[in-house]
Design a protein around this motif. Sequence first.
Motif, short mmCIF file in Angstrom:
data_model
loop_
_atom_site.label_atom_id
_atom_site.label_comp_id
_atom_site.label_asym_id
_atom_site.label_seq_id
_atom_site.Cartn_x
_atom_site.Cartn_y
_atom_site.Cartn_z
N VAL A 113 -47.17 -8.17 26.98
CA VAL A 113 -46.21 -7.08 26.82
C VAL A 113 -46.88 -5.85 26.20
CG1 VAL A 113 -44.05 -6.37 25.71
CG2 VAL A 113 -44.30 -8.71 26.60
N VAL A 114 -47.69 -6.08 25.18
CA VAL A 114 -48.43 -4.97 24.55
C VAL A 114 -49.36 -4.31 25.57
CG1 VAL A 114 -50.05 -4.34 22.72
CG2 VAL A 114 -48.30 -6.07 22.29
N LEU A 115 -50.01 -5.14 26.38
CA LEU A 115 -50.85 -4.59 27.45
C LEU A 115 -50.03 -3.73 28.40
CD1 LEU A 115 -53.54 -4.47 28.97
CD2 LEU A 115 -52.90 -6.61 30.12
N GLY A 116 -48.79 -4.16 28.67
CA GLY A 116 -47.90 -3.37 29.53
C GLY A 116 -47.62 -2.00 28.94
N CYS A 153 -44.20 -3.64 33.49
CA CYS A 153 -45.63 -3.57 33.17
C CYS A 153 -46.16 -4.94 32.70
CB CYS A 153 -45.88 -2.51 32.10
SG CYS A 153 -45.52 -0.82 32.66
N HIS A 154 -45.32 -5.67 31.98
CA HIS A 154 -45.69 -7.04 31.58
C HIS A 154 -45.91 -7.91 32.81
CE1 HIS A 154 -45.32 -11.13 30.16
NE2 HIS A 154 -44.10 -11.26 30.66
N THR A 155 -45.06 -7.77 33.80
CA THR A 155 -45.20 -8.54 35.04
C THR A 155 -46.50 -8.18 35.75
OG1 THR A 155 -42.79 -8.54 35.28
CG2 THR A 155 -44.09 -9.11 37.23
N ALA A 161 -53.91 -10.54 35.72
CA ALA A 161 -54.77 -11.47 34.97
C ALA A 161 -54.88 -12.81 35.70
CB ALA A 161 -54.21 -11.68 33.57
N GLY A 162 -53.76 -13.28 36.25
CA GLY A 162 -53.79 -14.51 37.02
C GLY A 162 -54.67 -14.39 38.24
N PHE A 163 -54.63 -13.23 38.89
CA PHE A 163 -55.48 -13.01 40.06
C PHE A 163 -56.96 -13.02 39.69
CE2 PHE A 163 -57.75 -10.07 42.89
CZ PHE A 163 -57.52 -10.68 44.13
N CYS A 164 -57.28 -12.44 38.53
CA CYS A 164 -58.69 -12.32 38.13
C CYS A 164 -59.33 -13.67 37.82
CB CYS A 164 -58.82 -11.39 36.92
SG CYS A 164 -58.66 -9.65 37.34
N ILE A 165 -58.56 -14.61 37.29
CA ILE A 165 -59.18 -15.88 36.92
C ILE A 165 -59.33 -16.83 38.10
CG2 ILE A 165 -58.34 -15.75 34.55
CD1 ILE A 165 -56.27 -17.91 35.30
N VAL A 166 -58.84 -16.43 39.27
CA VAL A 166 -58.98 -17.29 40.46
C VAL A 166 -60.46 -17.50 40.78
CG1 VAL A 166 -58.61 -17.40 42.95
CG2 VAL A 166 -56.74 -16.74 41.45
N ARG A 167 -61.27 -16.46 40.59
CA ARG A 167 -62.70 -16.57 40.91
C ARG A 167 -63.55 -16.92 39.70
NH1 ARG A 167 -65.22 -12.03 44.48
NH2 ARG A 167 -66.80 -13.66 44.47
N GLY A 168 -62.96 -16.99 38.53
CA GLY A 168 -63.69 -17.46 37.36
C GLY A 168 -64.56 -16.43 36.70
N VAL A 368 -46.09 -19.28 33.45
CA VAL A 368 -45.73 -19.67 32.08
C VAL A 368 -45.86 -18.48 31.13
CG1 VAL A 368 -46.40 -21.10 30.12
CG2 VAL A 368 -46.29 -22.10 32.40
N ILE A 369 -46.95 -17.74 31.21
CA ILE A 369 -47.14 -16.60 30.30
C ILE A 369 -46.12 -15.50 30.61
CG2 ILE A 369 -48.71 -14.69 29.75
CD1 ILE A 369 -50.95 -16.64 29.54
N PHE A 370 -45.80 -15.31 31.87
CA PHE A 370 -44.76 -14.34 32.20
C PHE A 370 -43.43 -14.72 31.56
CE2 PHE A 370 -41.04 -13.51 34.90
CZ PHE A 370 -41.00 -12.12 34.81
N LEU A 371 -43.05 -15.99 31.66
CA LEU A 371 -41.78 -16.44 31.08
C LEU A 371 -41.79 -16.36 29.56
CD1 LEU A 371 -41.04 -19.52 33.38
CD2 LEU A 371 -39.96 -17.27 33.46
N LEU A 372 -42.92 -16.68 28.94
CA LEU A 372 -43.01 -16.60 27.48
C LEU A 372 -42.91 -15.16 26.99
CD1 LEU A 372 -45.86 -19.19 26.75
CD2 LEU A 372 -43.44 -19.41 26.16
N GLY A 373 -43.43 -14.22 27.77
CA GLY A 373 -43.39 -12.82 27.36
C GLY A 373 -42.12 -12.09 27.73
N LEU A 374 -41.30 -12.72 28.56
CA LEU A 374 -40.08 -12.07 29.05
C LEU A 374 -39.16 -11.61 27.92
CD1 LEU A 374 -38.51 -11.27 31.59
CD2 LEU A 374 -37.49 -13.56 31.60
N PRO A 375 -38.84 -12.47 26.92
CA PRO A 375 -37.97 -12.00 25.82
C PRO A 375 -38.58 -10.85 25.03
CG PRO A 375 -38.11 -14.41 25.85
CD PRO A 375 -39.16 -13.90 26.77
N SER A 376 -39.89 -10.90 24.78
CA SER A 376 -40.55 -9.83 24.01
C SER A 376 -40.54 -8.51 24.76
CB SER A 376 -41.99 -10.22 23.69
OG SER A 376 -42.03 -11.34 22.83
N SER A 377 -40.58 -8.57 26.09
CA SER A 377 -40.57 -7.34 26.87
C SER A 377 -39.20 -6.67 26.85
CB SER A 377 -40.97 -7.63 28.32
OG SER A 377 -39.98 -8.39 28.98
#
Length: 541
Positions: A113-116, A153-155, A161-168, A368-377
Amino acid sequence: MPSTENRDQPLFKSKLGLILTCLGSVVGTGNIWRYPRIVANNSGNEGGLVFLILWALGLWVWSIPIKLVEFAMGRYTKKNVIASFKELVGPWAQWMGAWVICVSLLIGGYYSVVLGWCFYYCIHSMAFPLPESYAESVERWEELNDTYYPLLCHTIGAVLAGFCIVRGVKTVEWANKILVPVLLLIVAFSLAWSLSLPYAYEGIVYLFSPDWDVLKTSQVWVDAVTQNAWDTGTAGGTMVAYATYMSHKDGVVSIGTFTPLANNFVSFCCGIMIFCNVFSALELEGRSRQYIVNVLKDNGPANTGLTFIWMPLLYKDITFGRGLATLFFLSLSFAGFSSLIGIFELQAVTLENMGLRRIPAAIIVTIVIFLLGLPSSLNLNILANQDASWGFGLIPSGLLFCTLVMYYGPNRFRRVLVNEFGTDDFKLRKIWNYFIAFISPLIGVAIVIWWIANNISDDSRWYQLEETSLLLTLIQWIILLILVLNINHIYQRFFGKSNLRADEDTIQDGSIEVGQPKSSQKEEYLATTRLLPKKEETSEL
């Protein structure tokens, strides 16, 4: 020493890439968003020097000793946090690793959320004029949090971030080689400009003036250590994941010491930058020092808006101010993004070790991280609660890393995992034993106890379910603790025997000789599989 790595294990291509990736993981919103507001919240009427002293001490007695543990265990085991605790301590200790993983996961929710916010301010600075006054800047901050832009922006941040870790690690290393140097250059320029502002020296004088009365409050001690943990990522487990991509030639002692030192230097520069800017702007308006101090401490719930309110004002009088503000928030976005990638990578490595492929693991972590950040956003008060609960939750995580070393043996850990396993590095000296086995745990336990006691004595509403109340934090901790303990118990009951049979098969197939003491079996097996030098027949110091 021969190569110790599995040929299929991806590694960092260069030490520069490793260092910049580690810096990218820790240098970000914690330096520019969280550190200045924590300094402001813990400064007295006379100044903030006391907090700075405690914060600097916290780096040496807490962050660096534990950071060395994270790097060493990841490089040595080549496994995630949970599996590393299992290998070095035993199956019963997997709940400790699970606690670390979950705290990092919960931080990742509101960190996204802060990154957003950083994304939003980057685009807003590009498209609209910068605010001309403090009141206008506050209005923009409040307007942002009255809309659904933080959710959007959180979304975006979570999906990217999820896309970036696909390739490691390959993508992460390449990105940080570009993003981190750009961020550091912009911070250096912003610091130099803020020092040239009228009345900037007033901010420096205030920042470096002591107010010894704050020593009597537990919060200044708690925040000094917690900010170190949050800022450097200490006990978050991210460095365990990144260290799995390190070779024996990548020094644990050198990188594990340099990274938190460099990170805290950046935080220090950002603190000076913000304080100079605030004092300059309000002194020009004829405001009193007490008014300025109050403004520093009042920028939204838990002072969350300090950086986002004041950084646009820093650039408003510069010729290319909008461009620089855009570049600043873009670089802050990149730095925060690289830190978020580290949290995602930690969770993905954990799921991979549990048998999932990388793509499904990345998808699960993102959801999971999207759902955890949803209330904070959607609510700043919830974000303040999550920051208070899980930012401080890094302290118990640090105590668990200390417990691991004490159980394994500080001298044995230092010898086997650091000094004998690595090359091209400084030797980890014996004084580290005393820090990790005595000083760091004592500080961690004392701070937790003092924090609880002072919250009960000083806050008459500590037992109410409010966003930053003691009771609500403890309830969340207890729920998480019960959860990880029960999962560990269920896992041991239903899967423990199969793991034991697998260990017996390893012994029977000749990897470990039957009849050796258990500790000798373990070290002999690791020495064989990693081509390590065998333990010399000498007594430990």
